[in-house]
Design an enzyme around this catalytic site. Sequence first.
Site, PDB file in Angstrom:
ATOM      1  N   TRP A 109      -9.061  38.458 -30.471  1.00  0.00           N
ATOM      2  CA  TRP A 109      -9.403  39.553 -31.296  1.00  0.00           C
ATOM      3  C   TRP A 109     -10.538  39.955 -30.407  1.00  0.00           C
ATOM      4  O   TRP A 109     -11.548  39.236 -30.377  1.00  0.00           O
ATOM      5  CB  TRP A 109      -9.952  39.309 -32.641  1.00  0.00           C
ATOM      6  CG  TRP A 109      -9.163  39.253 -33.918  1.00  0.00           C
ATOM      7  CD1 TRP A 109      -9.583  38.552 -34.993  1.00  0.00           C
ATOM      8  CD2 TRP A 109      -7.987  39.948 -34.327  1.00  0.00           C
ATOM      9  NE1 TRP A 109      -8.736  38.791 -36.027  1.00  0.00           N
ATOM     10  CE2 TRP A 109      -7.743  39.624 -35.656  1.00  0.00           C
ATOM     11  CE3 TRP A 109      -7.077  40.831 -33.688  1.00  0.00           C
ATOM     12  CZ2 TRP A 109      -6.664  40.123 -36.373  1.00  0.00           C
ATOM     13  CZ3 TRP A 109      -6.013  41.312 -34.405  1.00  0.00           C
ATOM     14  CH2 TRP A 109      -5.818  40.957 -35.747  1.00  0.00           C
ATOM     15  N   HIS A 135     -13.621  40.960 -33.600  1.00  0.00           N
ATOM     16  CA  HIS A 135     -14.553  40.033 -34.260  1.00  0.00           C
ATOM     17  C   HIS A 135     -15.747  40.750 -34.873  1.00  0.00           C
ATOM     18  O   HIS A 135     -16.194  40.413 -35.968  1.00  0.00           O
ATOM     19  CB  HIS A 135     -15.047  38.978 -33.268  1.00  0.00           C
ATOM     20  CG  HIS A 135     -14.065  37.859 -33.097  1.00  0.00           C
ATOM     21  ND1 HIS A 135     -13.774  36.960 -34.097  1.00  0.00           N
ATOM     22  CD2 HIS A 135     -13.297  37.502 -32.046  1.00  0.00           C
ATOM     23  CE1 HIS A 135     -12.875  36.098 -33.676  1.00  0.00           C
ATOM     24  NE2 HIS A 135     -12.564  36.406 -32.429  1.00  0.00           N
ATOM     25  N   ASP A 160     -16.443  32.464 -28.355  1.00  0.00           N
ATOM     26  CA  ASP A 160     -15.565  32.755 -27.209  1.00  0.00           C
ATOM     27  C   ASP A 160     -16.291  32.583 -25.877  1.00  0.00           C
ATOM     28  O   ASP A 160     -15.655  32.365 -24.845  1.00  0.00           O
ATOM     29  CB  ASP A 160     -15.011  34.184 -27.305  1.00  0.00           C
ATOM     30  CG  ASP A 160     -13.775  34.252 -28.177  1.00  0.00           C
ATOM     31  OD1 ASP A 160     -13.070  33.226 -28.311  1.00  0.00           O
ATOM     32  OD2 ASP A 160     -13.505  35.333 -28.728  1.00  0.00           O
ATOM     33  N   ARG A 193     -16.829  28.409 -25.530  1.00  0.00           N
ATOM     34  CA  ARG A 193     -15.660  27.595 -25.165  1.00  0.00           C
ATOM     35  C   ARG A 193     -15.439  27.535 -23.661  1.00  0.00           C
ATOM     36  O   ARG A 193     -14.766  26.624 -23.174  1.00  0.00           O
ATOM     37  CB  ARG A 193     -14.395  28.103 -25.854  1.00  0.00           C
ATOM     38  CG  ARG A 193     -13.956  29.476 -25.388  1.00  0.00           C
ATOM     39  CD  ARG A 193     -12.676  29.937 -26.056  1.00  0.00           C
ATOM     40  NE  ARG A 193     -11.505  29.242 -25.554  1.00  0.00           N
ATOM     41  CZ  ARG A 193     -10.248  29.572 -25.867  1.00  0.00           C
ATOM     42  NH1 ARG A 193     -10.017  30.555 -26.720  1.00  0.00           N
ATOM     43  NH2 ARG A 193      -9.231  28.916 -25.366  1.00  0.00           N
ATOM     44  N   HIS A 203      -9.912  27.348 -31.769  1.00  0.00           N
ATOM     45  CA  HIS A 203      -9.692  28.789 -31.927  1.00  0.00           C
ATOM     46  C   HIS A 203      -8.291  29.135 -32.427  1.00  0.00           C
ATOM     47  O   HIS A 203      -7.993  30.302 -32.644  1.00  0.00           O
ATOM     48  CB  HIS A 203      -9.941  29.515 -30.602  1.00  0.00           C
ATOM     49  CG  HIS A 203     -11.385  29.506 -30.168  1.00  0.00           C
ATOM     50  ND1 HIS A 203     -12.171  30.631 -30.155  1.00  0.00           N
ATOM     51  CD2 HIS A 203     -12.181  28.499 -29.740  1.00  0.00           C
ATOM     52  CE1 HIS A 203     -13.388  30.321 -29.730  1.00  0.00           C
ATOM     53  NE2 HIS A 203     -13.419  29.031 -29.477  1.00  0.00           N
ATOM     54  N   HIS A 239     -16.528  33.180 -36.627  1.00  0.00           N
ATOM     55  CA  HIS A 239     -15.540  33.444 -35.576  1.00  0.00           C
ATOM     56  C   HIS A 239     -14.139  32.930 -35.954  1.00  0.00           C
ATOM     57  O   HIS A 239     -13.147  33.639 -35.795  1.00  0.00           O
ATOM     58  CB  HIS A 239     -16.004  32.796 -34.272  1.00  0.00           C
ATOM     59  CG  HIS A 239     -15.114  33.112 -33.116  1.00  0.00           C
ATOM     60  ND1 HIS A 239     -15.278  34.246 -32.334  1.00  0.00           N
ATOM     61  CD2 HIS A 239     -14.024  32.474 -32.617  1.00  0.00           C
ATOM     62  CE1 HIS A 239     -14.340  34.270 -31.405  1.00  0.00           C
ATOM     63  NE2 HIS A 239     -13.568  33.214 -31.555  1.00  0.00           N
ATOM     64  N   ASP A 255     -10.356  34.538 -36.042  1.00  0.00           N
ATOM     65  CA  ASP A 255      -9.240  34.083 -35.196  1.00  0.00           C
ATOM     66  C   ASP A 255      -7.994  33.740 -36.020  1.00  0.00           C
ATOM     67  O   ASP A 255      -6.873  34.075 -35.630  1.00  0.00           O
ATOM     68  CB  ASP A 255      -9.641  32.828 -34.413  1.00  0.00           C
ATOM     69  CG  ASP A 255     -10.377  33.154 -33.116  1.00  0.00           C
ATOM     70  OD1 ASP A 255     -10.477  34.339 -32.760  1.00  0.00           O
ATOM     71  OD2 ASP A 255     -10.849  32.197 -32.454  1.00  0.00           O
ATOM     72  N   HIS A 276      -2.669  33.584 -32.945  1.00  0.00           N
ATOM     73  CA  HIS A 276      -3.522  32.381 -32.974  1.00  0.00           C
ATOM     74  C   HIS A 276      -2.920  31.313 -33.877  1.00  0.00           C
ATOM     75  O   HIS A 276      -3.480  30.223 -34.028  1.00  0.00           O
ATOM     76  CB  HIS A 276      -4.937  32.731 -33.438  1.00  0.00           C
ATOM     77  CG  HIS A 276      -5.786  33.246 -32.327  1.00  0.00           C
ATOM     78  ND1 HIS A 276      -6.828  32.550 -31.781  1.00  0.00           N
ATOM     79  CD2 HIS A 276      -5.685  34.386 -31.608  1.00  0.00           C
ATOM     80  CE1 HIS A 276      -7.368  33.243 -30.787  1.00  0.00           C
ATOM     81  NE2 HIS A 276      -6.685  34.368 -30.670  1.00  0.00           N
ATOM     82  N   HIS A 281      -0.316  38.041 -26.058  1.00  0.00           N
ATOM     83  CA  HIS A 281      -1.477  37.559 -26.815  1.00  0.00           C
ATOM     84  C   HIS A 281      -2.649  38.532 -26.660  1.00  0.00           C
ATOM     85  O   HIS A 281      -3.302  38.898 -27.628  1.00  0.00           O
ATOM     86  CB  HIS A 281      -1.882  36.158 -26.323  1.00  0.00           C
ATOM     87  CG  HIS A 281      -2.963  35.546 -27.155  1.00  0.00           C
ATOM     88  ND1 HIS A 281      -2.701  34.681 -28.190  1.00  0.00           N
ATOM     89  CD2 HIS A 281      -4.311  35.708 -27.124  1.00  0.00           C
ATOM     90  CE1 HIS A 281      -3.851  34.342 -28.761  1.00  0.00           C
ATOM     91  NE2 HIS A 281      -4.832  34.940 -28.131  1.00  0.00           N
ATOM     92  N   ASP A 333      -4.974  40.690 -29.387  1.00  0.00           N
ATOM     93  CA  ASP A 333      -6.418  40.470 -29.490  1.00  0.00           C
ATOM     94  C   ASP A 333      -7.187  41.770 -29.292  1.00  0.00           C
ATOM     95  O   ASP A 333      -8.184  42.013 -29.974  1.00  0.00           O
ATOM     96  CB  ASP A 333      -6.887  39.519 -28.379  1.00  0.00           C
ATOM     97  CG  ASP A 333      -6.723  38.055 -28.744  1.00  0.00           C
ATOM     98  OD1 ASP A 333      -6.537  37.745 -29.933  1.00  0.00           O
ATOM     99  OD2 ASP A 333      -6.805  37.223 -27.830  1.00  0.00           O
TER     100      ASP A 333
HETATM  101 ZN   LIG Z   1     -11.671  32.811 -30.521  1.00  0.00          ZN
END
Ligand SMILES: [Zn+2]
Length: 307
Positions: free
Chosen positions: A41, A46, A85, A88, A100, A156, A160, A166, A189, A193
């Site tokens: 996303w 987000h 994000d 990670r 996530h 977050h 997700d 996801h 994907h 997002d």
């Molecule tokens: Zn994420």
Amino acid sequence: MSLGSVACVDPATSDSDTMSATLRVVTILLLCSLPELATAWGDLGHETIAWIAQSYVSSTTASAIKDILGLTQSDYMANVSTWADTYRYTSGGRWSAPLHFIDANDSPPSSCSVEYSRDCGSTGCSISAIVNYTSILLDDESSDTTRYDAMKFLIHFIGDLHQPLHDEALDVGGNDINVTYDGDHTNLHHIWDTEIVEQLADGASAESFAKNLTASIKAGSNGWDVNSWLDGTTLNDTLSTAITWAKEANGYVCSDVLSAGIDAVEKGDLSGSYYKAHFDVARVQIARAGYRLGAWLNLIFTGKTAG
Ligand SMILES: [Zn+2]
Ligand SMILES: *[C@@H]1O[C@H](CO)[C@@H](O)[C@H](O)[C@H]1NC(C)=O
Ligand SMILES: *[C@@H]1O[C@H](CO)[C@@H](O)[C@H](O)[C@H]1NC(C)=O
Ligand SMILES: *[C@@H]1O[C@H](CO)[C@@H](O)[C@H](O)[C@H]1NC(C)=O
Ligand SMILES: *[C@@H]1O[C@H](CO)[C@@H](O)[C@H](O)[C@H]1NC(C)=O
Ligand SMILES: *[C@@H]1O[C@H](CO)[C@@H](O)[C@H](O)[C@H]1NC(C)=O
């Protein structure tokens, strides 16, 4: 949030021998300096979800969140909504990457399902993370630093969880399905997002896109049955609440995202008729995520969903 996509793509892998070494380095540096490329996303999704949630939290809830985050600014939730994000991809934060998403091992488009014991995995998933970080925020004994991270993760991960891919294992949540969008080569994907959300917002900031969606929620526009969005939402069973949300998002993988199969999305440019046929899924999922995030935080800090 992108499961396997990388922060910046070495253009040499796609345009092999034509570029000089110097040009390649310059291009890589330029690509890597664009933060949007890393996220999902994407940042817009987000931040929009966070702004929607901000308009549904009570003043008690808002104070508690600001206190935990140590922020007083107007964008206090949007400000931290994309941190996970970035984290990670750091060496200290790599452990959090599986949180996530949940890799539903179903068979879209013929059969969609989420089963916690089958799909969550030993290193955790979005659902176990939502359960864990909710209980940390509910626990008076949690330390300030634990609560700080828990708040940023929860803001977050509830976002997700609402992105259909996801909640899907197939082809690494669509990361391995190559597609074309508005002339660019990307993957399925990534367009869910980012590109579809950006086309939908049509250049608006997260804050004004959120105002538009919040007005639609209040008006019950777009055929949205907002009164049902909190069905099954309870702190008495955080696991079943998160599973309910995940199953709903995963269902869209069969009904929309891959409804015509993988081959169909590999052909043509998806910014045209594919966008027109499915943008409403991205729109309702961002609206739901923001509405639910606000209600969830209200439950945690006031015991009631409404502000
Ligand atoms: Zn994420
Ligand atoms: C969050 O707010 C701080 C100031 O409080 C600012 O320095 C930072 O750049 C902001 N980050 C994002 C992602 O908006
Ligand atoms: C809950 O979150 C904390 C802090 O990130 C982590 O140390 C712990 O392992 C998590 N527990 C579970 C069961 O996921
Ligand atoms: C998808 O694109 C990547 C990078 O452009 C390429 O390496 C890969 O072979 C492609 N996959 C398929 C199935 O075409
Ligand atoms: C939201 O934006 C869309 C597209 O610009 C517009 O058609 C719609 O009327 C707006 N909705 C509200 C409630 O402002
Ligand atoms: C949650 O549990 C409490 C105490 O057992 C009960 O009073 C309440 O009705 C439950 N709420 C929901 C939404 O199930």
